[in-house]
Structure formats: C-alpha cells, structure tokens
Motif scaffolding. Structure first.
Motif, short mmCIF file in Angstrom:
data_model
loop_
_atom_site.label_atom_id
_atom_site.label_comp_id
_atom_site.label_asym_id
_atom_site.label_seq_id
_atom_site.Cartn_x
_atom_site.Cartn_y
_atom_site.Cartn_z
N GLN A 7 -0.75 -8.67 2.54
CA GLN A 7 -2.09 -8.64 1.76
C GLN A 7 -2.83 -9.05 2.85
N VAL A 51 -9.16 -2.44 -3.53
CA VAL A 51 -8.39 -2.31 -2.46
C VAL A 51 -9.08 -2.06 -1.18
N LEU A 76 0.14 0.96 -4.55
CA LEU A 76 0.10 1.42 -3.27
C LEU A 76 1.72 1.34 -2.76
N GLU A 95 2.69 -0.05 4.47
CA GLU A 95 3.62 -0.97 3.72
C GLU A 95 3.79 -2.51 4.15
N CYS A 109 0.50 -4.12 3.19
CA CYS A 109 0.15 -4.48 1.94
C CYS A 109 1.00 -5.66 1.28
N LYS A 145 -1.64 -3.57 -5.02
CA LYS A 145 -0.58 -3.82 -4.10
C LYS A 145 0.75 -3.00 -4.65
#
Length: 261
Positions: A141, A213, A248, A135, A138, A245
């Motif tokens: 990035q 991704v 996810l 997390e 993500c 993003k």
C-alpha cells in the motif's frame, strides 16, 4: 488542488500536445516553467536524504523533466505528472550514485524494504513466479515510485568494485563493469513497462476506485486530499483503495496466468 502548487491542467495539456506535434525550445521552456514546482518538490525531498546542495539537486531534476517532456505522448491519455516523476527522481538518484553521495536511508524506507522482501517471498510462493514491483507496492500500500526509491537507496549502500571478476575465462576474464547492463536504460525501460502494465490494469477499474488509486498511490496525495478532490470522505477513499488493491492484484495477475496456461 492548489493552483500555486500544480500547473494549470488545460494550459499544460495544450502545450504538451503542441510540443508533441511540433517540438521547439520555446514550447519546451514554457512546459519546464509550468512544471517547475514538481521538480522543486522532489528536489526538496532528496535534500533531506543526502549531503548534496538543494540547488544542485534542483538543476539535475530539470534534466529529468526535460527528458520526460521530450518523451511524453499526450495521445496515451495518462497524466504528465505521473509520467514525469520517475524521470525526475531517476535523474537525481543517478546523480547521487555517480557522486558516491552517502544517502541517509530514512527509517520508513528501511521498514518498507524489509516488508517488501517478506511480501516478495510470499507472492513468489503463491504466484509461482517472481512478483512485479507493481504487485509488491500494491501489497505494501505504497506508491510504485516509493518502492522503487527504497530499493535503489538500499542497493546503493552496497559498494562493489567494477574490476571484480565475475566470469573466469582462461584468456578473457569478464569483470563486473563489463557484465553490467547500462543501469539508466535498464531502469527506464523497466519503469516504462511497469507503467504500461499498470495503466492497462487501471483502465479496467471502476472510475472512482481508479481515481482514488491514482491520487494516493501515484500522485502521493493524502487520503484527505484525495477525498476533497473526489468529493467524498476519507473513509470512503480508504474503501476505494482497499477495493482497488484487490482489483489491481487480480488484473495484474491475469496476463501472467494466461501466459502460463
């Protein structure tokens, strides 16, 4: 994707299936040769961050590659390169730590780590729990592996004596060395759990979003390279990544929310 840089997918896949069904040194050596470029690439990356010779890093990287070959299950359906990279990186990082090598922390890693601490606090507040490494990556990035490398590199700068007493009992004081879990098994177990969680979430995403991704965040290709692979523009890849993003984060939060309900 240049064939000189990456092993032929179908040949490697067939060999991986054969090795999984009936392991042999001959098959393993073929797989090592096919994926040697992956080891060299990672060893080169680390050679710019420490004082150890490139040749030593490469040899250690091959140990990680062999571990990955021995543990890879082709029936799971994920790319071997994505599975192998944590093992190769992990083996080299443990080698550097054991040798007490003074790793040069790149400015980018320092910035990512500092941003990650801010993201961790923000997510902890919004989620009501500690966020997972996936997390955090993500939100930043960046690839999950780069975030893990940043964390480990920063942690390795802090030196503590393993003889330091951390628990005081009258008859039997416990030192830091006695209290610590085996870092290799703990790290690999956490990486495997994160990988399974990420794989499950990605399997629920739209195909092109998932591919974008995987190429950018897991295989660490540039957006231009990912666009060429998908057959679209870098701008479209950016939109896929932004969408991915959000998807996810929502998919990874869902199991935690269900468990807390």
């Amino acid at each position: 994707m240049p064939k000189t840089q990456y092993a032929d997918y179908s040949e490697a896949r067939n060999l991986l299936v054969s090795y999984h069904q009936k392991p042999s040194i001959k098959l393993r050596n073929k797989l090592v040769k096919l994926h040697s470029g992956l080891v060299r690439k990672i060893a080169h990356q680390f050679s710019h961050q420490c004082t150890e010779p490139y040749e030593d890093l490469e040899q250690i990287g091959y140990l990680g590659l062999i571990r990955a070959i021995e543990r890879f299950d082709p029936s799971q359906g994920y790319a071997f390169s994505s599975f192998a990279v944590p093992y190769i990186r992990g083996e080299i990082l443990h080698f550097l730590r054991d040798r007490a090598c003074a790793i040069k922390i790149p400015r980018r890693w320092q910035e990512i780590y500092n941003q990650g601490q801010k993201v961790r606090k923000k997510l902890t507040s919004s989620l009501g729990r500690c966020p997972t490494d996936i997390e955090i990556a993500c939100c930043l990035q960046v690839s999950i592996q780069e975030w893990l490398d940043c964390k480990l590199a920063i942690q390795n700068r802090i030196t503590l004596s393993l003889d330091t007493t951390v628990v005081h009992h009258v008859d039997c004081p416990i030192t830091l060395g006695e209290a610590l879990a085996d870092p290799r098994s703990t790290s690999l177990q956490q990486q495997e759990e994160d990988r399974q969680q990420l794989q499950g979430a990605m399997s629920q995403m739209e195909e092109k979003t998932r591919i974008a991704v995987e190429l950018v965040f897991l295989k660490e290709l540039s957006r231009k390279e990912a666009a060429q692979h998908i057959g679209t523009s870098p701008m479209t890849v950016t939109r896929y990544l932004q969408r991915g993003k959000v998807q996810l984060v929502n998919l990874l939060q869902a199991p935690a929310l269900a468990a807390g309900a």
